[in-house]
Every structure is written in C-alpha cells, then in structure tokens.
Design a protein around this motif. Structure first.
Motif, mmCIF file in Angstrom:
data_model
loop_
_atom_site.group_PDB
_atom_site.id
_atom_site.type_symbol
_atom_site.label_atom_id
_atom_site.label_comp_id
_atom_site.label_asym_id
_atom_site.label_seq_id
_atom_site.Cartn_x
_atom_site.Cartn_y
_atom_site.Cartn_z
ATOM 1 N N TYR A 234 -5.334 16.122 12.924
ATOM 2 C CA TYR A 234 -4.266 15.808 13.880
ATOM 3 C C TYR A 234 -4.848 15.655 15.282
ATOM 4 C CZ TYR A 234 -0.246 16.059 16.883
ATOM 5 O OH TYR A 234 0.681 15.775 17.859
ATOM 6 N N GLU A 235 -5.730 16.549 15.648
ATOM 7 C CA GLU A 235 -6.330 16.510 16.981
ATOM 8 C C GLU A 235 -7.267 15.316 17.144
ATOM 9 O OE1 GLU A 235 -8.047 20.405 16.812
ATOM 10 O OE2 GLU A 235 -6.208 21.384 17.511
ATOM 11 N N TYR A 236 -7.945 14.916 16.096
ATOM 12 C CA TYR A 236 -8.956 13.870 16.164
ATOM 13 C C TYR A 236 -8.380 12.445 16.140
ATOM 14 C CZ TYR A 236 -13.039 11.076 14.951
ATOM 15 O OH TYR A 236 -14.014 10.117 14.938
ATOM 16 N N TYR A 237 -7.457 12.190 15.242
ATOM 17 C CA TYR A 237 -6.945 10.827 15.063
ATOM 18 C C TYR A 237 -5.901 10.471 16.113
ATOM 19 C CZ TYR A 237 -9.540 10.472 10.759
ATOM 20 O OH TYR A 237 -10.565 10.420 9.849
ATOM 21 N N ASP A 238 -5.895 9.181 16.491
ATOM 22 C CA ASP A 238 -4.911 8.679 17.455
ATOM 23 C C ASP A 238 -3.561 8.440 16.803
ATOM 24 O OD1 ASP A 238 -6.929 8.419 19.516
ATOM 25 O OD2 ASP A 238 -7.609 6.612 18.473
ATOM 26 N N TYR A 239 -3.595 8.056 15.533
ATOM 27 C CA TYR A 239 -2.379 7.707 14.788
ATOM 28 C C TYR A 239 -2.397 8.432 13.452
ATOM 29 C CZ TYR A 239 -2.339 3.944 18.185
ATOM 30 O OH TYR A 239 -2.359 3.238 19.356
ATOM 31 N N ILE A 240 -1.342 9.183 13.186
ATOM 32 C CA ILE A 240 -1.139 9.824 11.891
ATOM 33 C C ILE A 240 0.029 9.055 11.263
ATOM 34 C CG2 ILE A 240 -0.598 11.960 10.666
ATOM 35 C CD1 ILE A 240 -3.190 12.144 12.361
ATOM 36 N N VAL A 241 -0.269 8.283 10.233
ATOM 37 C CA VAL A 241 0.707 7.353 9.677
ATOM 38 C C VAL A 241 1.115 7.828 8.287
ATOM 39 C CG1 VAL A 241 1.185 4.944 9.141
ATOM 40 C CG2 VAL A 241 -0.387 5.516 11.009
ATOM 41 N N LEU A 242 2.355 8.246 8.174
ATOM 42 C CA LEU A 242 2.885 8.832 6.944
ATOM 43 C C LEU A 242 3.558 7.779 6.074
ATOM 44 C CD1 LEU A 242 4.576 11.913 8.634
ATOM 45 C CD2 LEU A 242 2.249 11.755 7.746
ATOM 46 N N MET A 243 3.538 8.034 4.775
ATOM 47 C CA MET A 243 4.146 7.100 3.837
ATOM 48 C C MET A 243 5.635 7.361 3.639
ATOM 49 S SD MET A 243 1.655 5.101 3.123
ATOM 50 C CE MET A 243 0.740 5.427 4.621
ATOM 51 N N ASP A 244 6.087 8.603 3.856
ATOM 52 C CA ASP A 244 7.524 8.876 3.699
ATOM 53 C C ASP A 244 7.947 10.110 4.489
ATOM 54 O OD1 ASP A 244 7.195 11.242 2.067
ATOM 55 O OD2 ASP A 244 7.015 9.985 0.290
ATOM 56 N N ARG A 245 9.245 10.315 4.530
ATOM 57 C CA ARG A 245 9.810 11.431 5.290
ATOM 58 C C ARG A 245 9.438 12.795 4.703
ATOM 59 N NH1 ARG A 245 12.620 7.031 5.746
ATOM 60 N NH2 ARG A 245 13.551 6.442 7.731
ATOM 61 N N ASN A 246 9.224 12.855 3.391
ATOM 62 C CA ASN A 246 8.773 14.113 2.790
ATOM 63 C C ASN A 246 7.417 14.510 3.348
ATOM 64 O OD1 ASN A 246 11.013 14.562 1.150
ATOM 65 N ND2 ASN A 246 10.173 13.291 -0.489
ATOM 66 N N ASN A 247 6.558 13.533 3.609
ATOM 67 C CA ASN A 247 5.260 13.835 4.210
ATOM 68 C C ASN A 247 5.443 14.472 5.579
ATOM 69 O OD1 ASN A 247 4.063 10.614 3.065
ATOM 70 N ND2 ASN A 247 4.126 12.522 1.923
ATOM 71 N N LEU A 248 6.423 14.000 6.338
ATOM 72 C CA LEU A 248 6.702 14.590 7.650
ATOM 73 C C LEU A 248 7.132 16.047 7.487
ATOM 74 C CD1 LEU A 248 6.975 14.362 10.711
ATOM 75 C CD2 LEU A 248 9.291 13.479 10.360
ATOM 76 N N ARG A 249 8.026 16.309 6.545
ATOM 77 C CA ARG A 249 8.453 17.693 6.313
ATOM 78 C C ARG A 249 7.270 18.568 5.911
ATOM 79 N NH1 ARG A 249 13.040 14.991 4.700
ATOM 80 N NH2 ARG A 249 12.446 14.764 2.528
ATOM 81 N N ASN A 250 6.366 18.021 5.121
ATOM 82 C CA ASN A 250 5.210 18.801 4.664
ATOM 83 C C ASN A 250 4.206 19.093 5.782
ATOM 84 O OD1 ASN A 250 6.236 18.962 2.091
ATOM 85 N ND2 ASN A 250 5.061 17.226 1.334
ATOM 86 N N LEU A 251 4.251 18.336 6.862
ATOM 87 C CA LEU A 251 3.355 18.619 7.990
ATOM 88 C C LEU A 251 3.624 19.986 8.606
ATOM 89 C CD1 LEU A 251 2.933 15.299 10.003
ATOM 90 C CD2 LEU A 251 1.347 16.368 8.400
#
Length: 180
Positions: free
Chosen positions: A99-116
């Motif tokens: 998270y700190e290293y990458y400029d863009y964290i690109v998720l495939m779905d909303r469940n991935n966001l919840r899992n963050l």
C-alpha cells in the motif's frame, strides 16, 4: 514511473490477468507498436516519451488461500490465447508495505475493498473507503463503476477478459492523459 498493484481475492485469476494485460499494453506503447485493441499509439516526441515512461505493474491477493499457487489454468490459457505469457507468476498476499509503495491499488471488486480492512490500519482503511485515495476499482476507470466478472464463480473467463481489457485500456489512457 507509475506503480500499479492489481488486487483480487486469490491472485490466481483476475488480478494476474490485469497485471499481464497492462504489462502487454505498456510494452506495446514502449515498442511504438501501438495496440489497436487499446486504441493507443506512442508518437515520437518528448511528450510521448513521458506518456510511455516505464511502469511498475504487479498483482496480489487480499486472502492467503492461494499463496504460492500459479495462475489458475483457465486464466493462464486465456492469456496464452492472446499471446501473453504469465509463467512464473505465483499468488502472494498484499501487505501494508505494498500500500505504501504503489501509487495505485486497483481492486477487482467491492469484496476486495472490504477485505483490505485486514491489511490496512483502520485510519487508512476508513480514508480509502471514503474515496479519493490510491485505491480504486478497475472498472471505475471506465466510468462504469462495477465489479470485474469473477470467473472462479461464473466460469466465464471471456467476460473477465473483456472487463480486464476495458478497465486496463481506460486506466492507461487516463494515466497517459494526466487525468489520474
């Protein structure tokens, strides 16, 4: 140099597809070959050199379920069918360091966001859920905010291929035009 991390649940289908599709699109730009499917070309100018600068592109999972496993065979075959080699790619889990290293964290779905929420500190997670940070859904780049079709459940790797290509093409266009 934009640094992009594509993320899905297991890092064996959608996120590696996005990783290798985006790498191919960027390589075609850098080679000056263009990509009819992406509708992109690299002109021989200083401005274009900036637009075609190197990218760092990778993928990861939100879960630990598939760590160390290769790209799922039907996803690998879909990539191969389109001339993309993903040999050597194995699943890994996203970390706070990513998270700190990458400029863009690109998720495939909303469940991935919840899992963050299991990966990011609560304050960062809350900020990202509010929007405007470095986390986005791939299809947000198309202007059609929706989940990338998950072939693990649907078996429809063609639909996933189409979503990934549409999302990567839109993201690359936006990055090249300085709109990100």
């Amino acid at each position: 140099m934009p640094k992009i991390l594509f993320v899905c649940h297991g890092n064996i289908c959608r996120s590696p597809m996005a990783e290798f599709v985006m790498k191919k699109m960027v390589a075609e730009l850098q080679d000056g070959a263009g990509n009819d499917a992406a509708g992109l070309e690299c002109a021989e100018s200083r401005a274009a050199e900036k637009n075609c600068a190197d990218f760092e592109i990778a993928s990861a999972a939100t879960s630990t379920e598939e760590i160390g496993n290769p790209v799922y065979p039907p996803a690998r075959r879909m990539l191969e069918r389109h001339g993309i080699d993903c040999r050597g790619k194995t699943a890994r889990q996203m970390t706070l360091r990513d998270y700190e290293y990458y400029d863009y964290i690109v998720l495939m779905d909303r469940n991935n966001l919840r899992n963050l929420r299991w990966i990011l500190p609560p304050a960062i997670y809350e900020r990202e859920c509010a929007g405007g940070g470095k986390v986005s859904l791939l299809m947000d780049w198309t202007g059609n905010s929706r989940d990338v079709a998950d072939p693990w459940y649907t078996g429809d790797f063609e639909a996933t291929w189409n979503d990934v290509n549409e999302g990567c093409r839109a993201m690359l266009t936006s990055l090249r035009n300085g709109q990100a």
